[in-house]
Scaffold this motif. Sequence first.
Motif, mmCIF file in Angstrom:
data_model
loop_
_atom_site.group_PDB
_atom_site.id
_atom_site.type_symbol
_atom_site.label_atom_id
_atom_site.label_comp_id
_atom_site.label_asym_id
_atom_site.label_seq_id
_atom_site.Cartn_x
_atom_site.Cartn_y
_atom_site.Cartn_z
ATOM 1 N N ASP A 1 1.039 6.988 -2.118
ATOM 2 C CA ASP A 1 2.245 5.921 -2.696
ATOM 3 C C ASP A 1 2.320 4.826 -1.674
ATOM 4 O OD1 ASP A 1 3.213 7.636 -0.793
ATOM 5 O OD2 ASP A 1 5.248 7.734 -1.854
ATOM 6 N N GLU A 2 2.182 5.133 -0.349
ATOM 7 C CA GLU A 2 2.166 3.998 0.638
ATOM 8 C C GLU A 2 1.174 3.093 0.562
ATOM 9 O OE1 GLU A 2 2.660 5.796 4.555
ATOM 10 O OE2 GLU A 2 4.532 6.517 4.106
ATOM 11 N N ILE A 3 0.138 3.835 0.420
ATOM 12 C CA ILE A 3 -1.244 3.034 0.262
ATOM 13 C C ILE A 3 -1.207 1.834 -1.028
ATOM 14 C CG2 ILE A 3 -3.717 3.139 -0.305
ATOM 15 C CD1 ILE A 3 -3.406 3.733 2.390
ATOM 16 N N LEU A 4 -0.710 2.520 -2.084
ATOM 17 C CA LEU A 4 -0.406 1.817 -3.194
ATOM 18 C C LEU A 4 0.544 0.552 -3.294
ATOM 19 C CD1 LEU A 4 -0.841 4.270 -6.135
ATOM 20 C CD2 LEU A 4 -2.799 2.672 -5.446
ATOM 21 N N LYS A 5 1.767 0.914 -2.436
ATOM 22 C CA LYS A 5 2.801 -0.072 -2.132
ATOM 23 C C LYS A 5 1.951 -1.231 -1.445
ATOM 24 C CE LYS A 5 7.177 -0.531 -0.232
ATOM 25 N NZ LYS A 5 8.489 0.135 0.394
ATOM 26 N N TYR A 6 1.262 -0.654 -0.432
ATOM 27 C CA TYR A 6 0.470 -1.891 0.447
ATOM 28 C C TYR A 6 -0.448 -2.830 -0.385
ATOM 29 C CZ TYR A 6 -1.765 -3.563 4.820
ATOM 30 O OH TYR A 6 -2.153 -4.485 5.696
#
Length: 389
Positions: A321-326
């Motif tokens: 989810d952090e990758i996609l948010k980034y």
Amino acid sequence: MLNNARKSRGELAKIIAEIIIGIILAILAGFVVDFIITRFLPEYKGYEIYINEGVRAVIVLIIGMMITRSTLRFIEYRIKTSRKELYGISLIIRIIMYIIVIAIVLSIFHVSVTGILAGSAVGGVILGLAVQTVASNLIASIFVTSSRTLKYGDVVGINSWVWSIDTTGKIIDVKTLFSKMLTKDNNVISIPNSALLGNSVITEFKTEDSSYIYPLNITTPSDVPADKVIENFKAMSNNNDMTIFLSAKGGTTNTYLIMFKFQDINELNKIISIANMNLDRAYWTVKSQANVLGNNAIYESIYELNYYPVTVILNSDVKSDEILKYVSENHGDLDLKGILMSKSGSTNTYLIFAKIKGPEDINSTINAVNIFMENAYNTLKASQSNQGK
């Protein structure tokens, strides 16, 4: 049309004149021979009857050939066709005329035609068995040409259950036993006439103008939408003389019918090759844009919004989810959209959609997306390490 009518009337008049001339010459021959032998060659008086018969036989042979030739010309002008296309009919006429001439010559020499026919009945049966194949080809040639099923200059496809392949070409000759065809491979093949009658289906290619229409069936896997393949094929062909239809669907295949025009049999292979290559390129263009999520999942994004999918695999030690948010917040000049496609024990697989202007941008976009995702992973990984300290 009027010219042919005049010529046919002229040939008919010639036939009548030749018959009259033949009768007159046959009658006068006796008087002329008698005069010459009596006046100049009296020592040959005993052979006069044989000389008379020989002269009359020669006259009948010459006049018979002239009448046969005039009759063929009369029929040619009457039905408005060429001598090559009349081969079967002309063969019948020649046979009949020659039989009549031979019968007249034999009667001149006082030979009984009835006795010859009766005496040759048994020999005729034996001879018929010996020439059965030749006779079947001869009869087939007569029927094929006289019915105008096969004509000189026709471009045809022959599908015979005698052969294992279809043959397409131009008829360049129709003879007694064989017909000759110039194939699309620029070879000349001889086809037995007996194979054409009763053993083959003949397709004649023709249009209203001087060109021909050829149907070509091509099968591809059905793992991409057929309408997209057809759309790409039309764009690549850019040819008003080439149309495409989806003719059949199987469990794993689609069959396309491509119809195109050609002028000469020698150019057929080239056009077939172009059609095959265009459909192959159309299929693989669609396939390259649809091999990630299946047949329909990404078509709207690729075709309508010009987004190209890039698959990226990263270690799973950074939360997805952090990758996609980034990706959604820091893509900069890149227009990106991302989803998590799958997870395994140590890796996550992402599908990143990157907007492109055209096919020329694909390579640079793939490179930019991979570098961006690598930087995203390293940035988030470093942030996690700092927070741990």
